[in-house]
Write a protein that holds these residues in place. Structure first.
Motif, PDB file in Angstrom:
ATOM      1  N   THR A   1       0.836  -1.202   0.000  1.00 22.06           N
ATOM      2  CA  THR A   1       0.000   0.000   0.000  1.00 22.06           C
ATOM      3  C   THR A   1       0.873   1.255   0.000  1.00 22.06           C
ATOM      4  O   THR A   1       1.010   1.922   1.016  1.00 22.06           O
ATOM      5  CB  THR A   1      -0.930   0.004   1.221  1.00 22.06           C
ATOM      6  OG1 THR A   1      -0.148  -0.235   2.401  1.00 22.06           O
ATOM      7  CG2 THR A   1      -1.990  -1.056   1.104  1.00 22.06           C
ATOM      8  N   GLY A   2       1.441   1.546  -1.166  1.00 28.59           N
ATOM      9  CA  GLY A   2       2.196   2.783  -1.308  1.00 28.59           C
ATOM     10  C   GLY A   2       3.672   2.603  -1.526  1.00 28.59           C
ATOM     11  O   GLY A   2       4.326   3.448  -2.120  1.00 28.59           O
ATOM     12  N   GLY A   3       4.232   1.493  -1.025  1.00 26.25           N
ATOM     13  CA  GLY A   3       5.637   1.227  -1.241  1.00 26.25           C
ATOM     14  C   GLY A   3       6.560   2.114  -0.430  1.00 26.25           C
ATOM     15  O   GLY A   3       6.152   2.764   0.545  1.00 26.25           O
ATOM     16  N   PRO A   4       7.837   2.179  -0.830  1.00 22.93           N
ATOM     17  CA  PRO A   4       8.847   2.918  -0.055  1.00 22.93           C
ATOM     18  C   PRO A   4       8.489   4.371   0.203  1.00 22.93           C
ATOM     19  O   PRO A   4       8.701   4.884   1.304  1.00 22.93           O
ATOM     20  CB  PRO A   4      10.097   2.802  -0.934  1.00 22.93           C
ATOM     21  CG  PRO A   4       9.910   1.529  -1.689  1.00 22.93           C
ATOM     22  CD  PRO A   4       8.437   1.452  -1.959  1.00 22.93           C
ATOM     23  N   ALA A   5       7.966   5.067  -0.776  1.00 21.16           N
ATOM     24  CA  ALA A   5       7.677   6.493  -0.601  1.00 21.16           C
ATOM     25  C   ALA A   5       6.677   6.729   0.525  1.00 21.16           C
ATOM     26  O   ALA A   5       6.856   7.629   1.358  1.00 21.16           O
ATOM     27  CB  ALA A   5       7.144   7.087  -1.907  1.00 21.16           C
ATOM     28  N   VAL A   6       5.631   5.923   0.567  1.00 25.14           N
ATOM     29  CA  VAL A   6       4.630   6.077   1.623  1.00 25.14           C
ATOM     30  C   VAL A   6       5.197   5.655   2.971  1.00 25.14           C
ATOM     31  O   VAL A   6       4.906   6.278   4.007  1.00 25.14           O
ATOM     32  CB  VAL A   6       3.359   5.265   1.287  1.00 25.14           C
ATOM     33  CG1 VAL A   6       2.379   5.267   2.450  1.00 25.14           C
ATOM     34  CG2 VAL A   6       2.687   5.833   0.041  1.00 25.14           C
ATOM     35  N   MET A   7       6.031   4.616   2.980  1.00 23.51           N
ATOM     36  CA  MET A   7       6.650   4.190   4.229  1.00 23.51           C
ATOM     37  C   MET A   7       7.509   5.301   4.820  1.00 23.51           C
ATOM     38  O   MET A   7       7.436   5.602   6.014  1.00 23.51           O
ATOM     39  CB  MET A   7       7.505   2.946   3.998  1.00 23.51           C
ATOM     40  CG  MET A   7       6.726   1.687   3.678  1.00 23.51           C
ATOM     41  SD  MET A   7       7.810   0.255   3.430  1.00 23.51           S
ATOM     42  CE  MET A   7       8.389  -0.019   5.091  1.00 23.51           C
ATOM     43  N   VAL A   8       8.325   5.930   3.992  1.00 25.54           N
ATOM     44  CA  VAL A   8       9.281   6.931   4.477  1.00 25.54           C
ATOM     45  C   VAL A   8       8.584   8.229   4.877  1.00 25.54           C
ATOM     46  O   VAL A   8       8.714   8.708   6.007  1.00 25.54           O
ATOM     47  CB  VAL A   8      10.351   7.210   3.402  1.00 25.54           C
ATOM     48  CG1 VAL A   8      11.219   8.404   3.812  1.00 25.54           C
ATOM     49  CG2 VAL A   8      11.219   5.977   3.180  1.00 25.54           C
TER      50      VAL A   8
ATOM     51  N   ASN B   1      -0.132  -2.493  -4.726  1.00 23.30           N
ATOM     52  CA  ASN B   1      -0.466  -3.910  -4.854  1.00 23.30           C
ATOM     53  C   ASN B   1      -1.690  -4.246  -4.011  1.00 23.30           C
ATOM     54  O   ASN B   1      -1.776  -5.324  -3.412  1.00 23.30           O
ATOM     55  CB  ASN B   1       0.718  -4.785  -4.434  1.00 23.30           C
ATOM     56  CG  ASN B   1       1.840  -4.767  -5.455  1.00 23.30           C
ATOM     57  OD1 ASN B   1       1.596  -4.650  -6.646  1.00 23.30           O
ATOM     58  ND2 ASN B   1       3.075  -4.855  -4.982  1.00 23.30           N
ATOM     59  N   THR B   2      -2.621  -3.304  -3.941  1.00 21.33           N
ATOM     60  CA  THR B   2      -3.816  -3.520  -3.117  1.00 21.33           C
ATOM     61  C   THR B   2      -4.844  -4.420  -3.803  1.00 21.33           C
ATOM     62  O   THR B   2      -5.802  -4.841  -3.163  1.00 21.33           O
ATOM     63  CB  THR B   2      -4.481  -2.177  -2.770  1.00 21.33           C
ATOM     64  OG1 THR B   2      -4.736  -1.453  -3.985  1.00 21.33           O
ATOM     65  CG2 THR B   2      -3.578  -1.346  -1.876  1.00 21.33           C
ATOM     66  N   GLY B   3      -4.665  -4.699  -5.076  1.00 24.73           N
ATOM     67  CA  GLY B   3      -5.561  -5.624  -5.759  1.00 24.73           C
ATOM     68  C   GLY B   3      -5.172  -7.063  -5.460  1.00 24.73           C
ATOM     69  O   GLY B   3      -3.993  -7.405  -5.425  1.00 24.73           O
ATOM     70  N   VAL B   4      -6.137  -7.905  -5.213  1.00 24.44           N
ATOM     71  CA  VAL B   4      -5.881  -9.317  -4.934  1.00 24.44           C
ATOM     72  C   VAL B   4      -6.550 -10.177  -5.999  1.00 24.44           C
ATOM     73  O   VAL B   4      -7.515  -9.760  -6.646  1.00 24.44           O
ATOM     74  CB  VAL B   4      -6.395  -9.707  -3.526  1.00 24.44           C
ATOM     75  CG1 VAL B   4      -5.647  -8.946  -2.454  1.00 24.44           C
ATOM     76  CG2 VAL B   4      -7.886  -9.467  -3.404  1.00 24.44           C
TER      77      VAL B   4
ATOM     78  N   TYR C   1      -5.744   7.642  -2.217  1.00 26.32           N
ATOM     79  CA  TYR C   1      -6.409   6.676  -1.340  1.00 26.32           C
ATOM     80  C   TYR C   1      -5.404   5.640  -0.840  1.00 26.32           C
ATOM     81  O   TYR C   1      -5.397   5.279   0.342  1.00 26.32           O
ATOM     82  CB  TYR C   1      -7.553   5.995  -2.094  1.00 26.32           C
ATOM     83  CG  TYR C   1      -8.324   4.991  -1.271  1.00 26.32           C
ATOM     84  CD1 TYR C   1      -9.404   5.387  -0.495  1.00 26.32           C
ATOM     85  CD2 TYR C   1      -7.966   3.642  -1.262  1.00 26.32           C
ATOM     86  CE1 TYR C   1     -10.120   4.461   0.267  1.00 26.32           C
ATOM     87  CE2 TYR C   1      -8.668   2.716  -0.510  1.00 26.32           C
ATOM     88  CZ  TYR C   1      -9.743   3.132   0.256  1.00 26.32           C
ATOM     89  OH  TYR C   1     -10.430   2.218   1.014  1.00 26.32           O
ATOM     90  N   VAL C   2      -4.546   5.163  -1.751  1.00 27.32           N
ATOM     91  CA  VAL C   2      -3.542   4.172  -1.372  1.00 27.32           C
ATOM     92  C   VAL C   2      -2.575   4.763  -0.347  1.00 27.32           C
ATOM     93  O   VAL C   2      -2.186   4.099   0.620  1.00 27.32           O
ATOM     94  CB  VAL C   2      -2.774   3.670  -2.616  1.00 27.32           C
ATOM     95  CG1 VAL C   2      -1.687   2.676  -2.207  1.00 27.32           C
ATOM     96  CG2 VAL C   2      -3.731   3.031  -3.609  1.00 27.32           C
ATOM     97  N   CYS C   3      -2.180   6.015  -0.553  1.00 27.11           N
ATOM     98  CA  CYS C   3      -1.273   6.671   0.388  1.00 27.11           C
ATOM     99  C   CYS C   3      -1.908   6.792   1.771  1.00 27.11           C
ATOM    100  O   CYS C   3      -1.251   6.563   2.795  1.00 27.11           O
ATOM    101  CB  CYS C   3      -0.887   8.052  -0.122  1.00 27.11           C
ATOM    102  SG  CYS C   3       0.136   8.044  -1.612  1.00 27.11           S
ATOM    103  N   VAL C   4      -3.182   7.126   1.785  1.00 27.80           N
ATOM    104  CA  VAL C   4      -3.874   7.326   3.060  1.00 27.80           C
ATOM    105  C   VAL C   4      -3.968   6.022   3.841  1.00 27.80           C
ATOM    106  O   VAL C   4      -3.663   5.976   5.034  1.00 27.80           O
ATOM    107  CB  VAL C   4      -5.274   7.930   2.819  1.00 27.80           C
ATOM    108  CG1 VAL C   4      -6.120   7.848   4.078  1.00 27.80           C
ATOM    109  CG2 VAL C   4      -5.146   9.379   2.372  1.00 27.80           C
TER     110      VAL C   4
END
Length: 512
Positions: free
Chosen positions: A40-47, A201-204, A218-221
């Protein structure tokens, strides 16, 4: 504060800073949420999500610390809510706050100790043919809770020493872990990858992700869940104040230090893990089921990974142990004031050990029950983290909001924010309102029985239970915090014009 001293109090601020520092600490919470965050967002959202959440959480912590300094009791938020409300509304405010805090406390223990069981199951697969299942993991989880309950029952005199060990375990463990993976990594990711790469990768099951169906925003949030959940549980210092010297300052300092230290070391660990990723796709889809474990395997090899996993598992175990300590104190205080069913039973303190043994095991039992849905749902664990976040932060927001609305009722303690008090409190409540909505949102697409965010269901149950029980019954007998001080008065010798009041109660109430 009007309560009889029943709990032992051999602790100083540094020790209970350790509890509040340990409960939300980064090694435990971020590691087990790795799969969710790298989807959900990857490295950028994590950091950058971590930085935003840390700053917002510090505002919440400062507002809480100010109230804690004025009212340092084991009850924490539900006691504050009663003291900061108008007398007629105090019981309802206390009741609602108490049940949200209880829900969040139980969910925090579930998240930490169930994560410990998952990691322990994972490390058992290294160099073995063992294949963990949901049932075996649940058995490990039960064993962990039992052992943590035994420590809180028979080893209460050791808790302050274990907590000191835990502080150093977390601090030294985080530093050693990051140095090890950075030094031994065959290659390192670029700064561009770490600071600006966005992943959805929020799609399953082959479905499109929320970034396509809704928006990347939305994914970032929803991607900040890990950071917000990790930086929670800092009310532990408040719940331990009746066992702490200089309680009016110790609890407040513990809250602020816990958030500050966790924020700095947490960002350090995030950067270390991200720079050490060797193959992102292989890390996310790791056969171990734990992306963090895969990073360890790729950087330090099998034996080194076992050592690092032991560090993480130890951190999780300490976290779970002290989460139960905090949880049991809150339940004890709530029972002492008549706030939970069977309160006469659960308010008892073991006279020999000076600890609320009955609520220790109640905390363990409720945490195990909350973990049971994981047997049938792949997202139940994520729901537990959402429940912990929502429940605790709503219980934080209510007394902070009351402090703003009824500011004339607030009597400052030794820890005070001065002219910044009201602006910080307003900002804290605004942030909590935002995250309370965010963590009820679905995190995977499509939404079905396996991907439904059950946090909304659990929180709805608590709202219906607390409000419904209040309307049907509790409003008739729950009066909020109950003073235990007994005073002998010769009423005939009192001047006729003297009016005695305590918490809004007049002379007739005092007579009875």
């Amino acid at each position: 504060m009007g309560y009889k001293q029943e709990l032992k109090h051999p602790f100083f601020v540094l020790v209970w800073f350790g509890v509040s520092h340990t409960v939300p600490f980064i090694l435990s919470n971020e590691s087990k949420c790795g799969t969710c965050i790298q989807n959900t967002g990857g490295p950028a959202v994590m950091v950058w999500g971590w930085v935003i959440v840390a700053c917002a959480t510090m505002l919440v912590g400062l507002a809480m610390a100010e109230v804690c300094s004025a009212h340092p009791t084991s009850g924490g938020p539900y006691y504050w809510a009663a003291m900061l409300s108008e007398p007629g509304n105090a019981p309802l405010a206390s009741w609602i706050t108490g049940w949200f805090n209880l829900l969040g406390q139980v969910a925090v223990t579930t998240g930490i100790s169930f994560g410990c069981a998952n990691f322990l199951s994972t490390v058992c697969t290294f160099n073995t043919s063992f294949i963990p299942t949901s049932r075996t993991t649940m058995g490990v989880y039960a064993a962990i809770l039992v052992s943590q309950g035994l420590i809180n029952t028979f080893g209460v005199h050791l808790l302050k020493y274990l907590n000191n060990i835990s502080v150093w375990w977390h601090a030294a463990g985080t530093t050693s872990l990051v140095i090890a993976i950075l030094a031994r990594a065959p290659s390192h990711q670029s700064a561009e990858f770490v600071f600006s790469t966005f992943i959805d990768n929020t799609g399953v099951s082959g479905s499109e992700g929320w970034g396509t169906r809704a928006s990347h925003a939305y994914v970032c949030v929803i991607g900040i869940l890990m950071a917000q959940y990790t930086l929670t549980g800092f009310d532990a210092s408040a719940h331990m104040t009746e066992e702490t010297h200089n309680a009016a300052m110790a609890g407040s300092i513990g809250i602020v230090m816990a958030i500050g230290v966790s924020a700095v070391l947490g960002w350090f660990l995030i950067l270390g893990l991200l720079f050490s990723i060797q193959d992102l796709d292989n890390t996310v889809a790791s056969s171990t089921g734990q992306p963090v474990a895969q990073i360890f395997l790729d950087t330090v090899g099998n034996r080194g990974a076992i050592v690092l996993m032991v560090i993480v598992i130890g951190a999780m175990y300490f976290c779970g142990t002290f989460s139960i300590t905090s949880n049991s104190r809150m339940m004890f205080a709530f029972a002492r004031d008549g706030g939970i069913p069977g309160h006469e039973f659960f308010r008892k303190v073991d006279s020999k050990r000076g600890t609320p043994v009955r609520t220790v095991w109640l905390a363990c039992l409720l945490s195990f029950i909350l973990g049971l849905p994981s047997l049938g749902s792949a997202v139940a664990f994520s729901a537990a983290t959402s429940i912990a976040t929502i429940g605790l932060y709503i219980s934080y927001a209510i007394p902070i909001a009351l402090r703003v609305v009824y500011r004339k009722r607030f009597v400052r303690g030794p820890f005070h924010l001065g002219a910044f008090s009201i602006p910080i409190a307003v900002a804290a409540v605004t942030w909590i309102a935002f995250i309370a909505i965010v963590f009820l949102l679905p995190q995977a697409n499509p939404v079905d029985s396996q991907t439904l965010n059950y946090a909304a269901v659990a929180v709805g149950i608590v709202i219906i239970y607390s409000v419904g029980f209040w309307i049907l019954s509790a409003r008739k007998w729950f009066g909020g915090p109950v003073s235990q001080i007994h005073v002998t008065v010769d009423w005939n010798e009192l001047p006729s014009l003297v009016v005695i009041e305590a918490d809004g109660r007049g002379e007739d109430d005092l007579r009875s």
